[in-house]
Design a protein around this motif. Structure first.
Motif, PDB file in Angstrom:
ATOM      1  N   LEU A 154       0.824  -1.210   0.000  1.00  0.00           N
ATOM      2  CA  LEU A 154       0.000   0.000   0.000  1.00  0.00           C
ATOM      3  C   LEU A 154       0.854   1.255   0.000  1.00  0.00           C
ATOM      4  N   ARG A 155       0.485   2.195  -0.876  1.00  0.00           N
ATOM      5  CA  ARG A 155       1.076   3.532  -0.891  1.00  0.00           C
ATOM      6  C   ARG A 155      -0.073   4.525  -0.789  1.00  0.00           C
ATOM      7  N   TRP A 156       0.135   5.622  -0.057  1.00  0.00           N
ATOM      8  CA  TRP A 156      -0.958   6.585   0.088  1.00  0.00           C
ATOM      9  C   TRP A 156      -0.417   7.960   0.484  1.00  0.00           C
ATOM     10  N   PHE A 157      -1.276   8.966   0.303  1.00  0.00           N
ATOM     11  CA  PHE A 157      -0.989  10.291   0.842  1.00  0.00           C
ATOM     12  C   PHE A 157      -2.318  10.968   1.150  1.00  0.00           C
ATOM     13  N   GLU A 158      -2.265  11.979   2.011  1.00  0.00           N
ATOM     14  CA  GLU A 158      -3.479  12.705   2.384  1.00  0.00           C
ATOM     15  C   GLU A 158      -3.873  13.656   1.262  1.00  0.00           C
ATOM     16  N   LEU A 159      -5.133  13.564   0.861  1.00  0.00           N
ATOM     17  CA  LEU A 159      -5.661  14.472  -0.159  1.00  0.00           C
ATOM     18  C   LEU A 159      -6.053  15.804   0.476  1.00  0.00           C
ATOM     19  N   GLY A 160      -6.583  15.742   1.694  1.00  0.00           N
ATOM     20  CA  GLY A 160      -7.009  16.956   2.396  1.00  0.00           C
ATOM     21  C   GLY A 160      -8.060  16.617   3.436  1.00  0.00           C
ATOM     22  N   ARG A 161      -8.663  17.642   4.010  1.00  0.00           N
ATOM     23  CA  ARG A 161      -9.652  17.454   5.082  1.00  0.00           C
ATOM     24  C   ARG A 161     -11.001  18.034   4.675  1.00  0.00           C
ATOM     25  N   MET A 162     -12.049  17.292   4.989  1.00  0.00           N
ATOM     26  CA  MET A 162     -13.415  17.721   4.666  1.00  0.00           C
ATOM     27  C   MET A 162     -14.132  18.149   5.935  1.00  0.00           C
ATOM     28  N   GLU A 163     -14.667  19.369   5.919  1.00  0.00           N
ATOM     29  CA  GLU A 163     -15.407  19.916   7.052  1.00  0.00           C
ATOM     30  C   GLU A 163     -16.879  19.509   6.964  1.00  0.00           C
ATOM     31  N   TRP A 164     -17.515  19.304   8.130  1.00  0.00           N
ATOM     32  CA  TRP A 164     -18.893  18.818   8.185  1.00  0.00           C
ATOM     33  C   TRP A 164     -19.795  19.783   8.948  1.00  0.00           C
ATOM     34  N   VAL A 165     -21.080  19.709   8.645  1.00  0.00           N
ATOM     35  CA  VAL A 165     -22.086  20.502   9.341  1.00  0.00           C
ATOM     36  C   VAL A 165     -23.304  19.606   9.604  1.00  0.00           C
ATOM     37  N   PHE A 166     -23.854  19.694  10.821  1.00  0.00           N
ATOM     38  CA  PHE A 166     -25.072  18.944  11.130  1.00  0.00           C
ATOM     39  C   PHE A 166     -26.246  19.824  10.724  1.00  0.00           C
ATOM     40  N   ALA A 167     -27.041  19.340   9.780  1.00  0.00           N
ATOM     41  CA  ALA A 167     -28.064  20.214   9.186  1.00  0.00           C
ATOM     42  C   ALA A 167     -29.362  19.455   8.929  1.00  0.00           C
ATOM     43  N   MET A 168     -30.410  20.247   8.725  1.00  0.00           N
ATOM     44  CA  MET A 168     -31.742  19.674   8.473  1.00  0.00           C
ATOM     45  C   MET A 168     -32.632  20.761   7.873  1.00  0.00           C
ATOM     46  N   SER A 169     -33.798  20.333   7.449  1.00  0.00           N
ATOM     47  CA  SER A 169     -34.779  21.290   6.929  1.00  0.00           C
ATOM     48  C   SER A 169     -35.290  22.168   8.073  1.00  0.00           C
ATOM     49  N   PRO A 170     -35.588  23.441   7.808  1.00  0.00           N
ATOM     50  CA  PRO A 170     -36.170  24.291   8.868  1.00  0.00           C
ATOM     51  C   PRO A 170     -37.543  23.788   9.318  1.00  0.00           C
ATOM     52  N   ARG A 171     -38.153  22.893   8.525  1.00  0.00           N
ATOM     53  CA  ARG A 171     -39.457  22.336   8.892  1.00  0.00           C
ATOM     54  C   ARG A 171     -39.323  21.115   9.803  1.00  0.00           C
ATOM     55  N   HIS A 172     -38.103  20.609   9.955  1.00  0.00           N
ATOM     56  CA  HIS A 172     -37.903  19.418  10.771  1.00  0.00           C
ATOM     57  C   HIS A 172     -38.040  19.774  12.255  1.00  0.00           C
ATOM     58  N   PRO A 173     -38.616  18.879  13.065  1.00  0.00           N
ATOM     59  CA  PRO A 173     -38.783  19.183  14.504  1.00  0.00           C
ATOM     60  C   PRO A 173     -37.496  19.562  15.215  1.00  0.00           C
ATOM     61  N   LEU A 174     -36.362  18.949  14.823  1.00  0.00           N
ATOM     62  CA  LEU A 174     -35.099  19.268  15.494  1.00  0.00           C
ATOM     63  C   LEU A 174     -34.617  20.684  15.205  1.00  0.00           C
TER      64      LEU A 174
END
Length: 304
Positions: A158-178
């Motif tokens: 195996l050979r590999w390297f880091e491509l980069g980092r992906m940022e995340w967000v917890f999201a939903m519709s404004p109509r969702h109860p949460l």
């Protein structure tokens, strides 16, 4: 196999319908063309030319011979090119597997640049999801994987390297109860609602992100489908921040703070060191470039 001269003879007779006109086209004497035609029939012990009519024609056997011989010569020429190609260090074909989280459109300029090399290498680009991406490399179904998540597993050479980092967000519709729930959201609160997940394509053990034990899930085929499902209020979950940015800005999605934030994911490019050729080296050079790597990881914001 027929020689190129014999193939040209069959084609000239088929198109002109005359030995004399075929001879003119070929730049040969009519007697020479007639003799070559009879030699060809003797060689195959078959009637190849129908001489009973005013217009000379190929018999069905003659048509078959011309078609199949042309096909065989084309195959031999193609094989010759492939042998020279591989002898020159180029692979016969290159199979690239991207994690589904990356968008194929971001690779189009790279494919166009590769085509300009005229290497003869056949490209095959498919995608897998989560563990399925590493599995494709381990099982020999990929020469290069791009955008794989989680730590590199144990794979021979195996050979590999880091491509980069992906940022995340917890999201939903404004109509969702949460969307109206107090922040930060806890796992217990989130676990009472359905999570949208992209189905893992691994043939062995599958996995998912951000799912609480016992939580109801809706598995969808792609990240874009997940974004759309959450936009439509069908569930909640983590989304790539850049891909969701347009919907967050328009209010079609709302971001919620979590008690347990998700760390950015490291995405990897990987390959097997025992399968290296010029095409693989070229692709590795491209995806190592920071601008392309960022474009791959960011993707295109989903609209509407």
């Amino acid at each position: 196999m027929l020689s190129e001269d014999e193939l040209a003879l069959l084609e000239a007779i088929r198109e002109t319908g005359s030995l004399s006109r075929a001879a003119t086209r070929l730049g040969r004497a009519p007697s020479t063309v007639s003799h070559a035609a009879r030699q060809l029939e003797a060689r195959f012990d078959a009637l190849l030319f129908d001489r009973r009519r005013y217009r000379l024609q190929l018999t069905p056997a003659g048509h078959l011979l011309a078609q199949e011989a042309a096909r065989l010569m084309h195959d031999v020429a193609r094989l010759t090119r492939r042998v020279k190609q591989v002898a020159g260090g180029w692979e016969d074909r290159l199979h690239i597997v991207t994690d589904e989280i990356l968008e194929f459109d971001t690779l189009l300029p790279v494919i166009r640049a590769f085509d300009k090399l005229e290497s003869g290498v056949s490209l095959r680009i498919t995608h897998e999801v989560l563990g399925g991406t590493w599995e494709a490399l381990r099982e020999g179904r990929a020469d290069l994987i791009v955008g794989a998540t989680n730590e590199p597993p144990a794979i021979p050479q195996l050979r590999w390297f880091e491509l980069g980092r992906m940022e995340w967000v917890f999201a939903m519709s404004p109509r969702h109860p949460l969307a109206r729930a107090a922040e930060p959201l806890t796992q217990e609160v989130v676990g009472a609602h359905r999570s949208i997940v992209v189905a893992d394509s691994a043939r062995s053990a599958s996995r998912g992100y951000g799912v609480v034990g016992g939580q109801a899930t809706l598995a969808v085929p792609s990240m874009e489908a997940k974004i759309h499902a959450q936009r439509d209020g069908l569930g909640v979950g983590w989304l790539p921040r850049h891909r969701a940015s347009a919907l967050l800005k328009s209010g079609a999605l709302v971001e919620k703070a979590m008690a347990d934030p998700r760390e950015p994911n490291v995405l990897y490019a990987a390959w097997r060191g025992d399968h290296e050729g010029r095409a693989l080296a070229w692709w590795l050079e491209q995806i190592r470039q920071p601008r392309l790597a960022k474009r791959l990881i960011d993707g295109v914001p989903v609209a509407g």
